[in-house]
Scaffold this motif. Structure first.
Motif, mmCIF file in Angstrom:
data_model
loop_
_atom_site.group_PDB
_atom_site.id
_atom_site.type_symbol
_atom_site.label_atom_id
_atom_site.label_comp_id
_atom_site.label_asym_id
_atom_site.label_seq_id
_atom_site.Cartn_x
_atom_site.Cartn_y
_atom_site.Cartn_z
ATOM 1 N N LEU A 1 0.817 -1.217 0.000
ATOM 2 C CA LEU A 1 0.000 0.000 0.000
ATOM 3 C C LEU A 1 0.850 1.266 0.000
ATOM 4 O O LEU A 1 0.357 2.348 -0.341
ATOM 5 C CB LEU A 1 -0.934 0.008 1.214
ATOM 6 N N GLY A 2 2.115 1.129 0.391
ATOM 7 C CA GLY A 2 2.972 2.313 0.468
ATOM 8 C C GLY A 2 4.145 2.304 -0.495
ATOM 9 O O GLY A 2 5.078 3.092 -0.330
ATOM 10 N N LEU A 3 4.112 1.445 -1.502
ATOM 11 C CA LEU A 3 5.263 1.323 -2.398
ATOM 12 C C LEU A 3 5.477 2.541 -3.278
ATOM 13 O O LEU A 3 6.601 2.821 -3.687
ATOM 14 C CB LEU A 3 5.109 0.076 -3.285
ATOM 15 N N ASN A 4 4.412 3.280 -3.587
ATOM 16 C CA ASN A 4 4.520 4.362 -4.562
ATOM 17 C C ASN A 4 4.501 5.749 -3.932
ATOM 18 O O ASN A 4 4.103 6.716 -4.566
ATOM 19 C CB ASN A 4 3.391 4.238 -5.593
ATOM 20 N N THR A 5 4.919 5.854 -2.674
ATOM 21 C CA THR A 5 4.967 7.179 -2.049
ATOM 22 C C THR A 5 6.011 8.062 -2.712
ATOM 23 O O THR A 5 5.864 9.276 -2.792
ATOM 24 C CB THR A 5 5.277 7.061 -0.552
ATOM 25 N N ASN A 6 7.093 7.454 -3.190
ATOM 26 C CA ASN A 6 8.122 8.161 -3.939
ATOM 27 C C ASN A 6 8.829 7.156 -4.825
ATOM 28 O O ASN A 6 8.431 5.994 -4.903
ATOM 29 C CB ASN A 6 9.093 8.888 -2.999
ATOM 30 N N VAL A 7 9.868 7.593 -5.483
ATOM 31 C CA VAL A 7 10.503 6.742 -6.488
ATOM 32 C C VAL A 7 11.159 5.510 -5.883
ATOM 33 O O VAL A 7 11.136 4.437 -6.484
ATOM 34 C CB VAL A 7 11.548 7.557 -7.288
ATOM 35 N N ALA A 8 11.727 5.626 -4.676
ATOM 36 C CA ALA A 8 12.629 4.560 -4.246
ATOM 37 C C ALA A 8 12.466 4.040 -2.827
ATOM 38 O O ALA A 8 12.568 2.833 -2.605
ATOM 39 C CB ALA A 8 14.077 5.029 -4.444
ATOM 40 N N SER A 9 12.245 4.877 -1.830
ATOM 41 C CA SER A 9 12.502 4.477 -0.448
ATOM 42 C C SER A 9 11.671 3.271 0.006
ATOM 43 O O SER A 9 12.207 2.343 0.611
ATOM 44 C CB SER A 9 12.263 5.663 0.502
ATOM 45 N N SER A 10 10.366 3.261 -0.268
ATOM 46 C CA SER A 10 9.537 2.146 0.184
ATOM 47 C C SER A 10 9.901 0.857 -0.537
ATOM 48 O O SER A 10 9.910 -0.231 0.063
ATOM 49 C CB SER A 10 8.056 2.476 -0.032
ATOM 50 N N LYS A 11 10.206 0.961 -1.811
ATOM 51 C CA LYS A 11 10.607 -0.228 -2.570
ATOM 52 C C LYS A 11 11.956 -0.743 -2.091
ATOM 53 O O LYS A 11 12.204 -1.954 -2.075
ATOM 54 C CB LYS A 11 10.655 0.104 -4.059
ATOM 55 N N LEU A 12 12.830 0.182 -1.704
ATOM 56 C CA LEU A 12 14.122 -0.246 -1.172
ATOM 57 C C LEU A 12 13.972 -0.989 0.151
ATOM 58 O O LEU A 12 14.722 -1.931 0.432
ATOM 59 C CB LEU A 12 15.035 0.965 -0.994
ATOM 60 N N LYS A 13 13.001 -0.565 0.964
ATOM 61 C CA LYS A 13 12.757 -1.295 2.208
ATOM 62 C C LYS A 13 12.291 -2.714 1.905
ATOM 63 O O LYS A 13 12.683 -3.673 2.577
ATOM 64 C CB LYS A 13 11.724 -0.553 3.057
ATOM 65 N N LEU A 14 11.442 -2.864 0.885
ATOM 66 C CA LEU A 14 10.997 -4.206 0.485
ATOM 67 C C LEU A 14 12.183 -5.032 0.008
ATOM 68 O O LEU A 14 12.337 -6.208 0.402
ATOM 69 C CB LEU A 14 9.948 -4.085 -0.616
ATOM 70 N N ALA A 15 13.045 -4.443 -0.830
ATOM 71 C CA ALA A 15 14.220 -5.174 -1.312
ATOM 72 C C ALA A 15 15.136 -5.568 -0.159
ATOM 73 O O ALA A 15 15.711 -6.666 -0.145
ATOM 74 C CB ALA A 15 14.978 -4.315 -2.322
ATOM 75 N N SER A 16 15.263 -4.685 0.827
ATOM 76 C CA SER A 16 16.093 -4.978 1.985
ATOM 77 C C SER A 16 15.532 -6.151 2.789
ATOM 78 O O SER A 16 16.286 -7.017 3.259
ATOM 79 C CB SER A 16 16.201 -3.727 2.865
ATOM 80 N N MET A 17 14.208 -6.188 2.941
ATOM 81 C CA MET A 17 13.581 -7.313 3.653
ATOM 82 C C MET A 17 13.804 -8.625 2.902
ATOM 83 O O MET A 17 14.090 -9.671 3.517
ATOM 84 C CB MET A 17 12.079 -7.059 3.801
ATOM 85 N N LEU A 18 13.671 -8.574 1.580
ATOM 86 C CA LEU A 18 13.897 -9.782 0.782
ATOM 87 C C LEU A 18 15.352 -10.233 0.903
ATOM 88 O O LEU A 18 15.642 -11.439 0.961
ATOM 89 C CB LEU A 18 13.543 -9.505 -0.681
ATOM 90 N N TYR A 19 16.272 -9.273 0.937
ATOM 91 C CA TYR A 19 17.688 -9.612 1.120
ATOM 92 C C TYR A 19 17.910 -10.289 2.466
ATOM 93 O O TYR A 19 18.647 -11.282 2.565
ATOM 94 C CB TYR A 19 18.527 -8.349 1.008
ATOM 95 N N CYS A 20 17.258 -9.758 3.516
ATOM 96 C CA CYS A 20 17.438 -10.323 4.863
ATOM 97 C C CYS A 20 16.845 -11.720 4.988
ATOM 98 O O CYS A 20 17.227 -12.472 5.896
ATOM 99 C CB CYS A 20 16.816 -9.391 5.905
ATOM 100 N N THR A 21 15.912 -12.072 4.128
ATOM 101 C CA THR A 21 15.349 -13.432 4.132
ATOM 102 C C THR A 21 15.972 -14.286 3.022
ATOM 103 O O THR A 21 15.440 -15.345 2.683
ATOM 104 C CB THR A 21 13.822 -13.377 3.950
ATOM 105 N N ARG A 22 17.103 -13.790 2.464
ATOM 106 C CA ARG A 22 17.897 -14.508 1.465
ATOM 107 C C ARG A 22 17.105 -14.820 0.188
ATOM 108 O O ARG A 22 17.374 -15.798 -0.498
ATOM 109 C CB ARG A 22 18.491 -15.790 2.058
#
Length: 705
Positions: free
Chosen positions: A489-510
């Protein structure tokens, strides 16, 4: 007045109007400023409705030059926010008394100066004066009310304390008179607490019936002003015998109505008056002639002249009339309040020593020709006007696009502050937070209120999803469908930050493959020629991206979503959502370091990193795990180049700390030490580089490389 050789007053007026339009004093930019301030007001309102800590405070009224659209970049006006305490019911007539609430009667007799009043406490069970008031606390004296010599229980204006304006951790505004000044990256905010009164002040009733030469204001405007009531600000007349018991009557809402009904020529006159005062008076005599006095002079001048005069071709004539009136007011040491003439705004402001010098300055301006305006350096007005006379292009000067960029930053800062404030004050059981967010999403609203909700809600949803994901990763090393739903629901607030948090979570779960897909999507939409980095805690240089300026000038909300990249922020409760290389950032401060923090350093207990920096760092880590050596080297090269070349990185020291750890992974400890040292050069205190240097030196000493 102001006649240039070979130019008529009309020709000079048209040239001057063009210059003012170039610096943003035209109809389009005035309306844009006003809309932006109303949007800021709506953002606060949407958040404050749900924060219990603000249940007795109504949404702020945005006042002053920013909200009126009567400022420029050079004038650098502050923002005036008036917050109303609705726990009190202020009345002027006994018939308006209401049972079960705190009723306060406005006393406006001869014992109180015009423009001020006292507030008498009434009983809650019957329309009678309260004769006795007992403090609830036996251990402390009563500081809210005081009895006067007539036995009346009166409310003291010291009721307003800074705790009312406490917004969150590390925010302690300073009080100056009735205002609490809170510094912002772009301007100062003067926050004023007021008590609302729904009826028009008795002292201003005569204004409703008086007739003016120019038939302004109209009967409709007067009716609206009357219905707006008034506000009572907690400050007494200076030098009054009972200064602590007096409240100033503010007609700010009515004044905003009048300002919104001025034409562009009248607005330009007001702006020019402020520029003249700032250029010729303020450097010698500070705070003698205020912009509020200039506004009042303008109101009287409009009221006493024919409306047909106020045209663009007569700008010089209109300005001359205003300056003449200001001169007369100073000469008589009397600037009557527009609604309450008995209230002299200049009382006690102009000393006998200062008066002749101010009059001399104004007289020189009145007697001069256009040279007086050519001496105004604010917004390079004088230089611009000179170039206009010579038909020379003024491209090197700041344009209206810069104003749009500043307005975008103001809105972005407010969104960041309010979403953080909402999360801070409503934090508790996850189920309660979910309910609060559901409430804000389901609010029925229209217009700017709807726009504010659509901007605020996704940011709060993204925060909730990140917190849920952190708990999932801690317990199950995976991300639940519920957390992903909130994050989406919050992925498109801006160009990058929310999507980067998602990518970071995926990285942390390998989940490196899925994380790579997200990062590629971010990089594809991150146009380096358009997208501008943004952080609410950083003072930015003027952007060099002309395409970004153009997007801002067209639509600020669209620019927020498609042309800005917010910093990525993680709270301690999101610790399992970001790589271990960032964890030391939460422990950047020793106890000694914390003593050197300011109000702008509230982010230091969290993790914050610029989006572009974090994008390339995550790419480096993910490509390393996927054994894509060429992509790994390319990501490291991009990270290095970004740190060296991007002028608007807010957390360059954090970026250098990440780059140093990449160098350690590359088995280049000397390069790593160099980058940590560069980080310390940028921020000597409150920097995790100290931790990295100690760890690196320990490994070097123990031959672990």
């Amino acid at each position: 007045m102001f006649q240039a050789p070979d130019y008529s007053e009309e020709a000079v007026s048209m040239k001057l109007s063009e210059v003012l339009a170039d610096i943003g004093v035209d109809t389009r930019m005035v309306l844009k400023r006003r809309r932006s301030m109303l949007l800021l007001q709506s953002i606060f309102m949407q958040c404050s409705r749900l924060c219990f800590i603000k249940k007795h405070i109504t949404c702020p009224y945005m006042m002053g030059s920013q909200a009126e659209g009567t400022t420029t970049l050079g004038l650098n006006s502050d923002t005036d926010n008036i917050y109303c305490l609705d726990m009190y019911h202020v009345i002027q007539d006994w018939s308006d008394w209401q049972p079960g609430v705190i009723n306060l009667l406005m006393i406006q007799d001869r014992s109180v100066s015009p423009g001020y009043c006292r507030l008498q406490l009434l009983r809650h069970d019957s329309p009678l004066p309260m004769r006795y008031y007992k403090c609830k606390s036996k251990n402390s004296p009563c500081t809210i009310y005081r009895r006067d010599r007539y036995g009346r229980v009166l409310l003291k204006n010291s009721l307003i304390c800074h705790n009312v304006m406490y917004r969150g951790p590390h925010e302690r505004p300073e009080r100056h008179g009735p205002a609490f000044t809170l510094e912002c990256n772009l301007c100062e905010h003067d926050n004023v607490i007021a008590l609302p009164c729904t009826t028009w002040p008795l002292q201003a009733r005569q204004w409703l019936h008086q007739q003016s030469v120019g038939q302004w204001p109209t009967d409709e405007i007067k009716q609206y002003c009357c219905s707006s009531g008034c506000l009572l600000v907690g400050v007494g007349r200076h030098g009054s015998e009972n200064e602590d018991l007096e409240w100033r009557i503010s007609t700010s809402l009515a004044e905003r109505c009048l300002m919104n009904n001025l034409n562009i020529t009248q607005i330009r006159c007001y702006v020019l008056m402020k520029m003249i005062i700032k250029t010729f008076i303020n450097p010698l005599f500070t705070d003698v002639i205020s912009s509020y006095m200039c506004k009042t002079v303008l109101f009287h001048c409009i009221e006493n002249t024919q409306s047909i005069i106020w045209q663009e071709k007569n700008l010089i004539v209109c300005l001359s009339l205003c300056i003449h009136d200001l001169y007369t007011n100073i000469l008589n040491e009397n600037c009557p309040h527009f609604f309450i003439p008995g209230n002299n705004l200049m009382r006690g402001k102009i000393t006998p020593e200062v008066k002749p010098f101010i009059l001399e300055i104004l007289q020189r301006i009145i007697n001069s020709n256009v040279v007086a305006l050519l001496g105004i350096k604010c917004d390079d007005l004088g230089t611009r006007l000179q170039l206009k006379f010579n038909n020379i292009s003024i491209c090197p000067f700041r344009t209206c696009e810069d104003i749009s960029v500043k307005l975008l930053h103001l809105i972005a800062i407010q969104l960041s502050r309010e979403s953080t404030s909402f999360s801070y004050w409503t934090w508790g059981p996850i189920q309660a937070l979910k309910q609060n967010i559901s409430d804000i999403v389901s609010l029925q609203c229209h217009g700017l209120d709807k726009t504010a909700r659509n901007l605020l809600a996704p940011r709060v949803c993204s925060r909730l999803g990140s917190v849920l994901a952190s708990r999932n990763i801690q317990q199950y090393n995976t991300i639940s469908a519920e957390a992903l739903n909130w994050i989406s629901l919050g992925l498109n607030t801006n160009v990058a930050s929310s999507k980067l948090k998602l990518a970071s979570m995926l990285y942390c779960t390998r989940q490196f493959g899925r994380a790579e897909i997200v990062l590629c999507d971010i990089e594809r939409h991150y146009d380096l020629n358009i997208v501008e980095p943004f952080c609410p805690h950083h003072v930015y240089r003027l952007t060099r991206r002309q395409a970004f300026k153009a997007v801002c000038d067209q639509n600020i909300e669209e620019a927020l979503q498609n042309a800005t990249a917010n910093c990525v922020q993680f709270w301690p409760c999101e610790v399992y959502c970001f790589p271990k290389e960032l964890r030391q950032e939460m422990f950047r401060s020793t106890e000694e370091d914390k003593a050197f923090r300011t109000i702008r350093d509230s982010w230091m207990d969290h993790v914050e990193v610029d989006s572009l920096t974090f994008l390339y760092f995550l790419q480096y880590k993910i490509y390393s795990h996927l054994n894509k050596q060429e992509d790994t080297r390319l990501a490291l090269s991009k990270l290095t180049r970004t740190i060296e070349q991007e002028p608007n990185l807010a957390h360059r020291e954090t970026a250098l700390n990440l780059l140093g750890q990449c160098m350690e992974q590359e088995h280049r400890p000397i390069n790593a030490l160099q980058y940590y040292s560069l980080s310390l050069n940028i921020r000597r205190r409150n920097n995790a580089a100290k931790i990295h240097i100690c760890r690196l030196l320990s490994r070097l000493v123990n031959n672990q490389y």
